[in-house]
Design a protein around this motif. Structure first.
Motif, PDB file in Angstrom:
ATOM      1  N   ASN A   1      -7.265   0.590   8.170  1.00  0.00           N
ATOM      2  CA  ASN A   1      -6.223   1.528   7.836  1.00  0.00           C
ATOM      3  C   ASN A   1      -5.289   1.735   9.020  1.00  0.00           C
ATOM      4  O   ASN A   1      -4.082   1.801   8.885  1.00  0.00           O
ATOM      5  CB  ASN A   1      -6.889   2.827   7.426  1.00  0.00           C
TER       6      ASN A   1
ATOM      7  N   PRO B   1       0.823  -1.214   0.000  1.00  0.00           N
ATOM      8  CA  PRO B   1       0.000   0.000   0.000  1.00  0.00           C
ATOM      9  C   PRO B   1       0.858   1.266   0.000  1.00  0.00           C
ATOM     10  O   PRO B   1       1.878   1.321   0.675  1.00  0.00           O
ATOM     11  CB  PRO B   1      -0.782  -0.114   1.320  1.00  0.00           C
TER      12      PRO B   1
ATOM     13  N   SER C   1       1.043   5.373   0.719  1.00  0.00           N
ATOM     14  CA  SER C   1       0.323   6.392   1.491  1.00  0.00           C
ATOM     15  C   SER C   1       0.003   7.602   0.628  1.00  0.00           C
ATOM     16  O   SER C   1       0.656   7.856  -0.390  1.00  0.00           O
ATOM     17  CB  SER C   1       1.164   6.821   2.692  1.00  0.00           C
ATOM     18  N   GLU C   2      -1.000   8.345   1.058  1.00  0.00           N
ATOM     19  CA  GLU C   2      -1.400   9.552   0.346  1.00  0.00           C
ATOM     20  C   GLU C   2      -0.262  10.576   0.318  1.00  0.00           C
ATOM     21  O   GLU C   2      -0.090  11.297  -0.660  1.00  0.00           O
ATOM     22  CB  GLU C   2      -2.650  10.157   1.015  1.00  0.00           C
TER      23      GLU C   2
ATOM     24  N   GLY D   1      -2.267   2.792   3.538  1.00  0.00           N
ATOM     25  CA  GLY D   1      -2.015   3.154   2.152  1.00  0.00           C
ATOM     26  C   GLY D   1      -3.047   2.598   1.200  1.00  0.00           C
ATOM     27  O   GLY D   1      -3.952   1.866   1.591  1.00  0.00           O
ATOM     28  N   TRP D   2      -2.894   2.973  -0.063  1.00  0.00           N
ATOM     29  CA  TRP D   2      -3.850   2.551  -1.093  1.00  0.00           C
ATOM     30  C   TRP D   2      -3.252   1.487  -1.980  1.00  0.00           C
ATOM     31  O   TRP D   2      -2.066   1.493  -2.280  1.00  0.00           O
ATOM     32  CB  TRP D   2      -4.270   3.750  -1.939  1.00  0.00           C
TER      33      TRP D   2
ATOM     34  N   SER E   1      -6.024  12.757  -1.721  1.00  0.00           N
ATOM     35  CA  SER E   1      -6.945  12.004  -0.884  1.00  0.00           C
ATOM     36  C   SER E   1      -8.338  11.964  -1.511  1.00  0.00           C
ATOM     37  O   SER E   1      -8.945  10.898  -1.640  1.00  0.00           O
ATOM     38  CB  SER E   1      -6.992  12.673   0.490  1.00  0.00           C
TER      39      SER E   1
ATOM     40  N   ARG F   1      -8.525   0.306  -2.578  1.00  0.00           N
ATOM     41  CA  ARG F   1      -8.877   0.436  -1.167  1.00  0.00           C
ATOM     42  C   ARG F   1      -7.727   0.937  -0.315  1.00  0.00           C
ATOM     43  O   ARG F   1      -6.563   0.741  -0.630  1.00  0.00           O
ATOM     44  CB  ARG F   1      -9.345  -0.915  -0.637  1.00  0.00           C
ATOM     45  N   GLN F   2      -8.105   1.585   0.764  1.00  0.00           N
ATOM     46  CA  GLN F   2      -7.130   2.094   1.718  1.00  0.00           C
ATOM     47  C   GLN F   2      -7.024   1.088   2.861  1.00  0.00           C
ATOM     48  O   GLN F   2      -7.977   0.887   3.616  1.00  0.00           O
ATOM     49  CB  GLN F   2      -7.581   3.446   2.258  1.00  0.00           C
TER      50      GLN F   2
ATOM     51  N   LEU G   1      -8.398   9.905  -4.797  1.00  0.00           N
ATOM     52  CA  LEU G   1      -8.376   8.454  -4.559  1.00  0.00           C
ATOM     53  C   LEU G   1      -9.778   7.953  -4.223  1.00  0.00           C
ATOM     54  O   LEU G   1     -10.216   6.908  -4.701  1.00  0.00           O
ATOM     55  CB  LEU G   1      -7.405   8.118  -3.429  1.00  0.00           C
ATOM     56  N   ARG G   2     -10.471   8.743  -3.396  1.00  0.00           N
ATOM     57  CA  ARG G   2     -11.817   8.341  -3.000  1.00  0.00           C
ATOM     58  C   ARG G   2     -12.778   8.362  -4.199  1.00  0.00           C
ATOM     59  O   ARG G   2     -13.579   7.444  -4.377  1.00  0.00           O
ATOM     60  CB  ARG G   2     -12.332   9.251  -1.878  1.00  0.00           C
TER      61      ARG G   2
END
Lengths: 297, 185, 185
Positions: free
Chosen positions: B158, B20, B22-23, B63-64, B38, B58-59, B41-42
């Motif tokens: 998360n 993952p 991170s933002e 991370g994503w 952020s 997914r987070q 991503l959503r």
């Protein structure tokens, strides 16, 4: 629970606690026989839900009776229960009985210290039960989440060679000790392997022999804590044997037990004669078959 | 940067990561404010869901990352056969719940809360990488335990702060007193 | 199967595979005619291009796989060059630990020990120069892996024998192998 071999396999607690039914000892892993519960709180919760009662307005009488009846079935079951497990149930059962007997202080008036202690016991038991119930509900959420999670698979693919060659020099990021710790964790078998322990010949410890040591020590000191009496025990087996020896000595009426608080220090006072032989039954030292035969007579 | 452009950047980077991201890292690389990353991503994750994609974004554990869609699990399992671990028992789940909310915590305290000996269950949780030792208390010598990042991943969380609040499951102290005072036989 | 449904299946599988997957294999798994799969893959690839996705679906050496879009290469390169990627992931570390302590070892064995598919991670370790192939087992044809001298250097060790001993409670190699052989394929 009669033979040391079996006791040694179980997770014997060093805490000096009331052993399961010494008169019979043939108590069982009844959690499997009766219902699928895990510990006293679980049983209590199940009983409460079976009676369709909210834990907050539980009619203690019915639940206590049923709880006690489960405990009683210990005596009829086939196999041994370990010390820990039995105590856990006894503690809860005793509290329930107390509460039932006192009708839960209906007026709310606190007359003496006994009432106060009872009130505290009640609050503590229910606070613990409520806490346990909360975690049980959380466990259900965990289970759902894990199940959902196991259905999605992460994209975990290697970098294209084109990009891979650009990578800066790798950092392991941990020292050799931490690296070994990771190896330890990963290399520990995931499924607990079923090891045969048949080949393990534990040296037998004689209860009678341990009894004579305990007697010698107690005669010299007069009073000793259980902790002191087992201070030189090399193995758990010896601790168990000494504990059984003390129970035998208690039956012979030559020692007195004192324990101020549960889980507190157990004090043993010598009340027997200053010299002379003390008879200790060899019941615990007999091989299993002999005991079975004896029981059938 | 336009939305399309931003989405494009995110998709490109996320396609090559194997853990993952991170933002914050994405924001650094793409050179855009973290809040914008952020939000993007959503939006992207929502769109995939609306478009009924076979994958999802997914987070998880900070991370994503891309995952195959849970509804497609039976199909994907045909490819990824190993990796299926034995299900956790009820006892293990309850123990894990206690540790997650009370960490760091000693084994004795877990035992006290569950009302049973948890030694074997704790060993299982450590072996499966869900729980790890986190130090020893000076006086008692008791070992303390905490949950691992693998635990977060396993639950799709998360961070630990994303665990559902325990409070609603526990009556508050005032409530408890009231309830207890109404208890009769 | 509807087009949406078919696309969903393809996206789910392709998102998690490391090696390019052939149309024939996809057809078998999804249980659809190969021509249909073939057409769907092409449609999907075209759509991604139209939608200006950051990734693309490409047919390479007989199979299909997701890649980041070539136009995004500078960004991906920047990400790769960024220090974040220098550090090994938890999955990579665990795999490396297994190889270090059990070498020479086949990939199937490592997978069995870790309980997950380690294909991608092994590839990463090889690419990073920490692990290398060390021969093929006669019978099974399985490739064996060992750690490199670069690995020793990175960990500050002179030789493999300088690795800290494992915990004494771990079964010895013979015992462990026996246990593992009951778990492996």
């Amino acid at each position: 629970m009669k033979y040391l071999e079996r006791m040694s396999q179980e997770n014997s607690s060093t805490a000096p606690v009331v052993p399961p039914s010494i008169t019979d000892g043939r108590v069982a892993g009844f959690s499997l026989h009766l219902s699928n519960f895990d510990g006293p709180f679980d049983l209590l919760l199940q009983l409460i839900s079976r009676h369709k009662m909210d834990i907050t307005e539980v009619a203690l009488g019915a639940v206590t009776d049923e709880f006690i009846s489960y405990i009683k079935q210990l005596e009829n079951a086939d196999q041994g229960w370990d010390l820990d497990k039995t105590t856990e149930f006894l503690v809860v059962a005793a509290t329930l009985l107390d509460l039932k007997a006192a009708k839960l202080l209906p007026s709310g008036e606190i007359d003496d210290e006994a009432d106060l202690a009872l009130l505290e016991a009640r609050d503590l038991l229910f606070a613990r039960l409520l806490q346990y119930r909360a975690f049980k509900e959380i466990a259900a959420i965990f289970s759902e989440r894990i199940e959902r999670e196991e259905k999605s698979f992460a994209r975990l693919v290697a970098l294209d060679p084109h990009f891979a060659q650009l990578l800066p020099e790798v950092l392991i990021g941990v020292g050799s000790q931490r690296f070994a710790a990771i190896a330890n964790r990963v290399l520990t078998p995931k499924t607990t392997p079923a090891f045969s322990i048949d080949h393990l010949h534990l040296p037998l410890v004689s209860v009678a022999e341990q009894a004579s040591k305990v007697v010698e020590q107690l005669r010299r000191a007069g009073v000793a804590s259980f902790r002191a009496l087992i201070a030189d025990a090399e193995t758990t087996l010896v601790v168990v044997a000494r504990f059984l020896a003390l129970l035998e000595l208690y039956r012979e009426g030559v020692v007195r037990f004192e324990q101020m608080v549960s889980w507190g220090e157990l004090q043993i006072t010598w009340t027997g004669t200053a010299s002379g032989e003390v008879r200790v039954s060899d019941e615990f030292d007999l091989p299993p078959q002999t005991i079975d035969e004896a029981d059938n007579v | 940067m336009s939305e399309v452009e931003l989405h494009r950047c995110l998709e490109a980077i996320l396609m090559v990561v194997d853990e993952p991201v991170s933002e914050v890292v994405l924001a650094q690389i793409i050179e855009a404010p973290t809040e914008e990353i952020s939000a993007a991503l959503r939006t992207l994750a929502d769109r995939y869901e609306q478009e009924q994609r076979g994958f999802e974004l997914r987070q998880v554990s900070g991370g994503w990352r891309y995952y195959s869609h849970p509804e497609m699990a039976p199909l994907v399992e045909k490819f990824v056969l190993d990796g299926q671990q034995a299900r956790l028992t009820q006892a293990a789940l309850e123990t894990l719940a206690v540790i997650a909310y009370r960490q760091p915590i000693s084994r004795a305290r877990v035992s006290a809360i569950r009302g049973v000996n948890v030694e074997a269950v704790m060993k299982t949780l450590v072996n499966r990488g869900l729980v790890e030792e986190t130090g020893i208390e000076g006086e008692s010598g008791a070992v303390f335990y905490k949950t691992t990042s693998f635990f977060l991943e396993k639950l799709g969380l998360n961070s630990i702060s994303d665990l559902p609040a325990l409070a609603p499951f526990l009556p508050n102290v005032d409530g408890l007193d009231e309830i207890l005072s109404t208890l009769t036989d």
